[in-house]
Design a protein around this motif. Structure first.
Motif, PDB file in Angstrom:
ATOM      1  N   GLN A  69       0.297   7.511   8.300  1.00 28.31           N
ATOM      2  CA  GLN A  69      -1.824   7.191   8.215  1.00 28.31           C
ATOM      3  C   GLN A  69      -2.345   7.548   9.001  1.00 28.31           C
ATOM      4  O   GLN A  69      -1.501   7.127  10.451  1.00 28.31           O
ATOM      5  CB  GLN A  69      -0.916   5.395   7.658  1.00 28.31           C
ATOM      6  CG  GLN A  69      -2.469   4.540   7.569  1.00 28.31           C
ATOM      7  CD  GLN A  69      -2.254   3.209   7.823  1.00 28.31           C
ATOM      8  OE1 GLN A  69      -1.628   3.061   8.667  1.00 28.31           O
ATOM      9  NE2 GLN A  69      -3.737   2.702   7.111  1.00 28.31           N
TER      10      GLN A  69
ATOM     11  N   LYS B 252      -0.761  -3.510  12.347  1.00 29.01           N
ATOM     12  CA  LYS B 252      -0.150  -2.207  11.380  1.00 29.01           C
ATOM     13  C   LYS B 252       0.592  -2.773  10.262  1.00 29.01           C
ATOM     14  O   LYS B 252       1.645  -1.309   9.482  1.00 29.01           O
ATOM     15  CB  LYS B 252       0.417  -1.067  12.081  1.00 29.01           C
ATOM     16  CG  LYS B 252      -1.265  -0.391  12.696  1.00 29.01           C
ATOM     17  CD  LYS B 252      -2.107   0.423  12.509  1.00 29.01           C
ATOM     18  CE  LYS B 252      -2.857   0.710  13.455  1.00 29.01           C
ATOM     19  NZ  LYS B 252      -4.529   0.969  12.225  1.00 29.01           N
TER      20      LYS B 252
ATOM     21  N   GLY C 291      -5.789   5.150   4.061  1.00 34.50           N
ATOM     22  CA  GLY C 291      -5.148   4.665   3.707  1.00 34.50           C
ATOM     23  C   GLY C 291      -3.558   5.875   3.884  1.00 34.50           C
ATOM     24  O   GLY C 291      -3.132   6.715   4.566  1.00 34.50           O
ATOM     25  N   LEU C 292      -2.151   4.936   3.286  1.00 40.59           N
ATOM     26  CA  LEU C 292      -1.430   5.677   3.546  1.00 40.59           C
ATOM     27  C   LEU C 292      -1.478   7.229   2.769  1.00 40.59           C
ATOM     28  O   LEU C 292      -1.714   7.064   1.642  1.00 40.59           O
ATOM     29  CB  LEU C 292       0.396   4.859   3.438  1.00 40.59           C
ATOM     30  CG  LEU C 292       0.543   3.948   4.208  1.00 40.59           C
ATOM     31  CD1 LEU C 292      -0.346   3.115   4.293  1.00 40.59           C
ATOM     32  CD2 LEU C 292       2.036   3.831   4.273  1.00 40.59           C
TER      33      LEU C 292
ATOM     34  N   TYR D  66       5.565   7.996   4.792  1.00 38.62           N
ATOM     35  CA  TYR D  66       4.513   8.095   5.108  1.00 38.62           C
ATOM     36  C   TYR D  66       3.384   8.824   6.039  1.00 38.62           C
ATOM     37  O   TYR D  66       3.927   7.798   6.400  1.00 38.62           O
ATOM     38  CB  TYR D  66       4.075   6.667   4.363  1.00 38.62           C
ATOM     39  CG  TYR D  66       4.305   6.207   2.846  1.00 38.62           C
ATOM     40  CD1 TYR D  66       5.225   5.824   2.110  1.00 38.62           C
ATOM     41  CD2 TYR D  66       3.087   6.379   1.552  1.00 38.62           C
ATOM     42  CE1 TYR D  66       5.716   6.126   1.284  1.00 38.62           C
ATOM     43  CE2 TYR D  66       3.655   6.630   0.525  1.00 38.62           C
ATOM     44  CZ  TYR D  66       5.118   6.160   0.395  1.00 38.62           C
ATOM     45  OH  TYR D  66       5.171   5.715  -1.397  1.00 38.62           O
TER      46      TYR D  66
END
Lengths: 114, 115
Positions: free
Chosen positions: A37, B41, A42-43, A35
């Motif tokens: 970001q 994160k 958001g991802l 993914y």
């Protein structure tokens, strides 16, 4: 250490260069996903590779998976400034492990200098 | 068209207050999730609902209560907010197939700041 760890934690390259990020995990998996970001967002799903696959391509992205080493790599070729983001790998464990959600690593922060 | 939406985007509140974050998906997915992303994160699953049924609750304090009125909505209510609750909360959805977790679609996140 945790399932789905990315390496390096941070990477800075020049536009046009290739960027390689690695991910290691601990348990058996159904699939592994990458993914992206962007800052403050958001991802976004990039690519999914199943446990019986070894390599997958999508545009400038190339993902490899080595289940014997429990590792994966994400290669971004001909990088662009717009590729600047954090990249996460996420693993999905098989049903019989009782684990029923993706496990994310802490990500690699990629900076592409124009 | 926004696939997964969350409100509010920012939430600043005092310690001890109760607050809610709402999430909606228009993808027709069966499964929805709440994740917490800390300042480093690191993204950690909190809850997962499949067709309005809770299937994952990852050692989250019971001050956090998810509620799914229908399979397109998953709200998160937090009681007695603490400083350590400050984080970005992401909602996500996916279509589960035979126990696998395939692609997840994330909302834009809600940045919660507890003062």
């Amino acid at each position: 250490s945790q399932q789905g760890e990315e390496d390096p934690q941070a990477l800075s390259i020049q536009e046009g260069e290739n960027a390689t990020m690695n991910c290691s995990y601990k348990t058996s998996i159904n699939n592994l996903q990458w993914y992206r970001q962007n800052s403050g967002r958001g991802l976004v799903h990039l690519i999914l590779i199943r446990s019986n696959e070894r390599e997958k391509h999508s545009g400038r992205l190339r993902v490899t998976l080595d289940t014997s080493k429990k590792s994966s790599s994400l290669l971004i070729t001909a990088s662009r400034a717009a590729d600047t983001a954090s990249y996460f790998c996420a693993t999905d464990a098989p049903k019989d492990t009782g684990r029923r959600a993706l496990t994310f690593g802490s990500g690699t922060r990629l900076q592409v200098q124009p | 068209d926004t696939a997964v939406s969350q409100t509010p985007k920012y939430l600043v509140t005092q310690m001890g207050n109760d607050k809610s974050i709402k999430c909606e998906q228009n993808l027709g997915h069966d499964t929805m999730y709440w994740y917490k992303q800390d300042s480093k994160k690191f993204l950690k699953i909190m809850f997962s609902y499949n067709n309005k049924e809770l299937i994952i609750n990852e050692t989250v304090p019971n001050r956090f209560s998810p509620k799914s009125p229908d399979k397109a909505h998953l709200n998160l209510h937090i009681n007695s907010l603490e400083l350590g609750d400050s984080a970005v909360y992401f909602c996500a959805s996916s279509q589960r197939t035979s126990g696998r977790t395939d692609t997840q679609y994330f909302g834009p996140g809600t940045r919660l700041t507890v003062l």
